[in-house]
Design a protein around this motif. Structure first.
Motif, PDB file in Angstrom:
ATOM      1  N   ARG C 263      41.464 -18.746   8.297  1.00 33.66           N
ATOM      2  CA  ARG C 263      41.735 -19.269   6.975  1.00 33.66           C
ATOM      3  C   ARG C 263      41.328 -20.732   6.904  1.00 33.66           C
ATOM      4  NH1 ARG C 263      45.945 -18.756   2.998  1.00 33.66           N
ATOM      5  NH2 ARG C 263      46.689 -20.847   2.481  1.00 33.66           N
ATOM      6  N   LEU C 267      38.246 -22.310   4.692  1.00 31.90           N
ATOM      7  CA  LEU C 267      38.447 -23.388   3.729  1.00 31.90           C
ATOM      8  C   LEU C 267      37.592 -24.592   4.089  1.00 31.90           C
ATOM      9  CD1 LEU C 267      42.288 -23.213   3.084  1.00 31.90           C
ATOM     10  CD2 LEU C 267      40.444 -22.869   1.415  1.00 31.90           C
ATOM     11  N   HIS C 271      34.725 -26.296   1.959  1.00 31.65           N
ATOM     12  CA  HIS C 271      34.785 -27.736   1.719  1.00 31.65           C
ATOM     13  C   HIS C 271      33.463 -28.404   2.095  1.00 31.65           C
ATOM     14  CE1 HIS C 271      36.471 -31.833   2.031  1.00 31.65           C
ATOM     15  NE2 HIS C 271      35.710 -31.913   3.107  1.00 31.65           N
TER      16      HIS C 271
END
Lengths: 135, 559, 316
Positions: C263, C267, C271
């Motif tokens: 996870r 992310l 980003h």
């Protein structure tokens, strides 16, 4: 953001010679010149040095010898590098190496030999100029 | 040494000189550079006067030759009695060739033998070990078994020479071989004299010829010291070496400081073993470097003698003056030699030998001028020996004792180096002692930083090195270089094969089993080692037993 | 072009080494290969070894690896050292202690410089672990300096994190910054033959017990004594790590940790990718310079600018 390409150099002492003043000094100078220096320490066999170069994907292998065994070790390292397909790795050497030995070492594939008293900037310059461009 | 009124007069005089004569001169002719430093980077003032030695207490700080604190020398007559021992480190190729060179040097007037061993021997490997490839007979003689050692000393009666062996990690093995030969020659052990280097700490710090971890290494060291104290009383059991520390790049003061720190560790280890300090300390000796800056070297030697004497007396409670004497061998600085214009090295070596003589050494090796190019040729070795003979016979340095004493500069420098040594010892003590300081890399880092600083000074041209960064010239290729026959390795390997086939297998196995048993206990290993070498166990086999029992050492490298 | 992904899966160290270089250089060519390797990752067990400089981490890594090799396991080692902030260079000296592993075909060692990345790891360390995972190594050891709370990134990559402490190095519990103690799944008191070792052991043990009282924790970190240079206590370390692994597997925490890692990673990749794309656009048409100019002259606020840029970009 892509990183600057760093020159990765292995600094190795082949054989049993324990004089590492020069090798350590150069490791420091190379790092100051922005290179990533893998220092192997003493008592390296050619097999160890070449395996290190392989795993580290080194651009340059720097060998230092003061005990007179360069004629055995340096060509052997080049030979093993080639066997492993690492034929674009730049091999340079230093230490106490009689001038008459240099042509033979170069013929064996050592790019350059730097004797005692060589300004370190000259060595850095040589490496930067002759290092491979990695595909 | 002067009363306060006298000092006041001198201070006034000096100030007056600075304002008038000096001031005028400086305004017309400025000095060459703003700050002058010794080769070690120690600041050097324009002029030294009694003001710089005002705190010196003659009786307490200098005293007399042969008396505490030995600043002025360890013997009462020094070179007026006899010269230092001229001992040229030599040995190359196989035992036969080295034997020939020893006989040659003895005929030339050399008074002691010095044996250089090849790297496999120093690292405890036989000539046919994979790591020995290319190294056999390269930097010294290859010794695998007692048979090689016998050839090495063939025709040399061991009660008439003293022999210095540069051997450390496997020192017990080589000494055992030497003693076995003495036994065969019928020379009793108490007539056998010589030195083993036996200094494992500096191997770990900077020279690299270690085998086992520090703790078992120290045990072997103490075993040897203990054994010799009881059975070979004329043997110098350890040569605590600053030479290699200096070669690795330290300053003069660091060389002395770290060597003394090593010395403290050895003395402590012996005391911890239960030996009385005055029983073994008189056999401790030292080994130092000499660089070209004569005055700094002399100050270093004088300061070292004083500090060591005080440590032995105050810290270890030695009573016997001989326990407090720093006796030492000197070798001229190998790293000071240049491959460029090699003949210049003869001059460097001469100055260094002069420094060693003025500094009060007990024995001296002078380097050959071609050593930056190759192993020394016979011609170069002869010039080197002649150099120290000239210093001894012609220079006048040997006519009076400690001739530079009382020089304002040399005394001030001696004090300064002494203070620096003491500061290092304090720091190392605070860290928990020499072994800890080595383990944490403190000592190694200090040396490397000095080496780095020196290199930068040379490259910036701040420090001149003749032939390197000034007065350089095009040179013809050097000729007449000595090369070692690459065949030595094969011949040695062949000899080993034969030895292994022909020795008494049962005796050999029993001796090694016994050695293992002793090594695992607290017993002194020396008798078992002597039995093992007599049973023709090789150096590699003996060290393998220990590698198994003690483990192998890998250092932490500090770059 | 060579098919590095395929070669890595076939066990070519050369291909693995080169792919790692690309990852370190953030060379976009690596992406395609990593994509193909992804299905082959998740098999290796990742052990982190961290602690102060001089704690003996390299020696411990060497001995630990040697012990694993004796059990027939293959090992990948990623040894991370800091880059100089001034020159960008680095001296990577961890291999010195691992010389005997250098020619073992069951071991692959890679030294990495942090290249200015904070947190004790290099930016690409996580990716490098994946390459070695796909390359077939059973266990991957990440060795890095970790002394402050800023250098605990290793727990995001490692299944088991070992914190190495040494008596006499100032490694006392009091000196530990908040957060450092918490990262350890296993405590190692190395150089346990030194004075002060028993005291440090007692301190750490009592701290661990205290923590267990304060907070309910399913796992109580064991405290292992080693003298790595003398090969002492290594079997205990192997056992401690193994029991932590068993705990993670049986409790389902391993799955949970890896999911959390996936996870975070996803992310982070989003980003990074978003940032790259926006920056590329802003710099390509000179808009960034104009914005900076406006902000510097106080004609525009950076807060407003961000909202504008994002709004515009998201609309497109």
């Amino acid at each position: 953001m892509t990183q600057d390409r760093k020159i990765k150099i292995i600094v190795a002492k082949p054989g049993l010679d324990g004089h590492d003043r020069g090798a350590k000094l150069l490791a420091r100078i190379f790092a100051e010149a922005g290179m990533e220096v893998v220092y192997t320490g003493l008592r390296q066999t050619p097999e160890m040095i070449v395996e290190t170069a392989l795993q580290e994907d080194a651009d340059v292998v720097g060998l230092s010898s003061l005990s007179g065994v360069h004629m055995y070790f340096f060509p052997r390292v080049v030979e093993l590098l080639r066997e492993k397909g690492l034929d674009d790795v730049l091999v340079v050497g230093g230490g106490i190496i009689p001038k008459d030995d240099i042509p033979e070492l170069k013929k064996a594939g050592v790019a350059e030999i730097f004797g005692p008293g060589t300004p370190t900037a000259e060595i850095v310059e040589f490496i930067k100029k002759n290092v491979r461009t990695r595909d | 040494m002067y009363d306060d009124k006298e000092l006041e007069r001198i201070r006034a005089g000096k100030e007056n000189w600075e304002k008038t004569t000096l001031g005028k001169a400086l305004s017309k002719f400025p000095e060459r550079k703003p700050i002058f430093t010794s080769i070690s980077g120690m600041p050097v003032e324009r002029l030294y006067t009694p003001l710089d030695t005002a705190d010196l207490d003659y009786e307490k700080d200098l005293g007399y030759p042969g008396q505490y604190p030995f600043t002025r020398g360890v013997q009462p007559t020094m070179y007026r009695g006899r010269f230092w021992t001229m001992r040229q480190y030599a040995g190359f190729g196989n035992a036969r060739e080295s034997n020939a060179r020893y006989r040659y040097l003895l005929e030339q007037g050399q008074t002691g033998l010095s044996v250089a061993f090849d790297l496999p021997t120093q690292a405890g490997y036989d000539s046919d070990h994979p790591l020995s490839m290319g190294e056999v007979g390269k930097v010294g003689v290859a010794i695998d078994s007692l048979d090689d050692m016998k050839i090495l000393f063939d025709g040399i009666p061991l009660d008439q020479v003293t022999t210095s062996m540069t051997i450390n990690a496997p020192a017990t093995v080589l000494l055992a071989m030497y003693l076995a030969i003495a036994e065969e020659q019928g020379v009793p052990f108490d007539k056998v004299g010589g030195t083993v280097q036996n200094d494992i700490l500096k191997e770990i710090i900077c020279r690299g010829q270690y085998i086992f971890p520090p703790k078992p290494s120290m045990r072997l060291t103490v075993d040897l010291i203990d054994y010799c104290f009881k059975h070979v009383p004329r043997w110098n059991t350890i040569s605590i070496s600053g030479y290699h520390i200096r070669e690795a790049g330290s300053t003069a003061a660091q060389e002395m400081a770290f060597t003394i720190a090593d010395g403290i560790a050895y003395v402590q280890a012996c005391v911890d073993r239960g030996l009385a300090v005055d029983s073994f300390a008189p056999r401790l000796s030292f080994f130092f470097n000499a660089f070209t800056n004569v005055l700094e070297e002399v100050a270093k030697f004088r300061a070292g003698r004083r500090v060591w004497a005080r440590i032995m007396k105050e810290r270890f409670g030695a009573k016997d003056p001989r326990s407090m004497m720093m006796r030492y061998h000197v070798q001229t600085g190998g790293v000071t030699l240049t491959a460029q214009q090699p003949l210049n090295n003869i001059v460097r070596v001469a100055l260094q030998a002069y420094a060693a003589a003025l500094g009060g050494c007990q024995s001296l090796h002078t380097n050959s001028y071609d050593e930056a190019l190759c192993l020394p040729t016979q011609e170069a070795v002869t010039v080197a020996l002649r150099t120290q003979q000239i210093v001894a016979e012609e220079s006048g340095a040997t006519d009076t004792i400690d001739p530079l004493a009382g020089s304002y500069f040399v005394e001030a420098m001696t004090d300064k180096i002494e203070a620096e040594i003491e500061e290092y010892i304090r720091k190392i003590d605070a860290m928990g002692g020499t072994l800890t300081a080595i383990e944490q890399g403190y000592i190694q880092k200090e040396i490397q930083d000095s080496a780095y600083r020196f290199q930068k000074e040379i490259e910036s041209g701040e420090r001149v090195y003749v032939g390197i960064n000034k007065y350089t010239m095009e040179e013809p290729e050097p000729t007449n270089l000595l090369k070692v026959d690459m065949k030595v390795g094969e011949i040695e390997a062949e000899k080993l094969k034969k030895l292994r086939a022909e020795r008494d297998q049962a005796q050999w196995k029993a001796a090694l089993d016994r050695l293992r048993e002793v090594s695992q206990s607290d017993e002194n290993v020396m008798p078992a080692v002597i039995e093992a070498v007599k049973a023709r166990a090789t150096i590699g086999e003996i060290c393998d037993v220990w590698r198994d029992v003690f483990g192998e050492y890998r250092p932490k490298e500090f770059v | 072009m060579r098919d590095y992904a395929k070669e890595v899966l076939e066990g070519s160290p050369r291909a693995a080494a080169r792919l790692i270089s690309w990852l370190e250089d953030e060379d976009p060519r690596a992406l395609e290969h990593m994509e193909r390797l992804h299905a082959h990752t998740g098999r290796a067990y990742v052990v982190g070894i961290t602690g102060s400089p001089g704690a003996g981490k390299s020696t411990l890594t060497d001995k630990f690896t040697f012990a694993l090799r004796k059990q027939g396991l293959t090992v990948g080692i990623v040894a991370v050292d800091p880059s100089s902030p001034f020159t960008g260079g680095a001296v990577l000296g961890d291999r010195v202690r691992m010389s005997r592993l250098a020619v073992d075909p069951g071991v692959f060692i890679r030294s990495m410089a942090t290249r200015g990345f904070l947190g004790g790891l290099a930016k690409a360390t996580g990716e490098v672990v994946k390459v070695l995972d796909a390359f077939g190594k059973d266990v991957i050891v990440i060795e890095t300096v970790g002394v402050g709370q800023d250098e605990v990134d290793i727990i995001r990559l490692a299944d088991t994190t070992c914190l190495v402490l040494v008596p006499g190095l100032g490694d006392t519990i009091q000196s530990m910054k908040a957060g450092v103690m918490e990262i350890a799944d296993v405590f190692v008191i190395n150089k346990a033959d030194r004075p002060g070792a028993d005291q440090l052991y007692a301190e750490v043990t009592s701290r661990v017990e205290q923590d267990a009282h304060i907070r309910e924790r399913a796992w109580t970190p064991p405290v292992v004594k080693t003298v790595a240079v003398d090969d002492e206590g290594i079997d205990d370390l192997v056992e401690a790590i193994r029991s932590h692994r068993r705990f993670l597997e049986e409790s389902g925490a391993l799955e949970e940790r890896r999911r959390r890692r996936a996870r975070e990673e996803t992310l982070q990749m989003i980003h990074g990718e978003l940032f790259r794309r926006i920056r590329d656009r802003l710099t390509a048409d000179g808009e960034l310079e104009a914005l900076v100019e406006a902000i510097a002259e106080r004609r525009e606020s950076p807060y407003r600018a961000v909202q504008d840029v994002l709004a515009r970009w998201l609309r497109e």
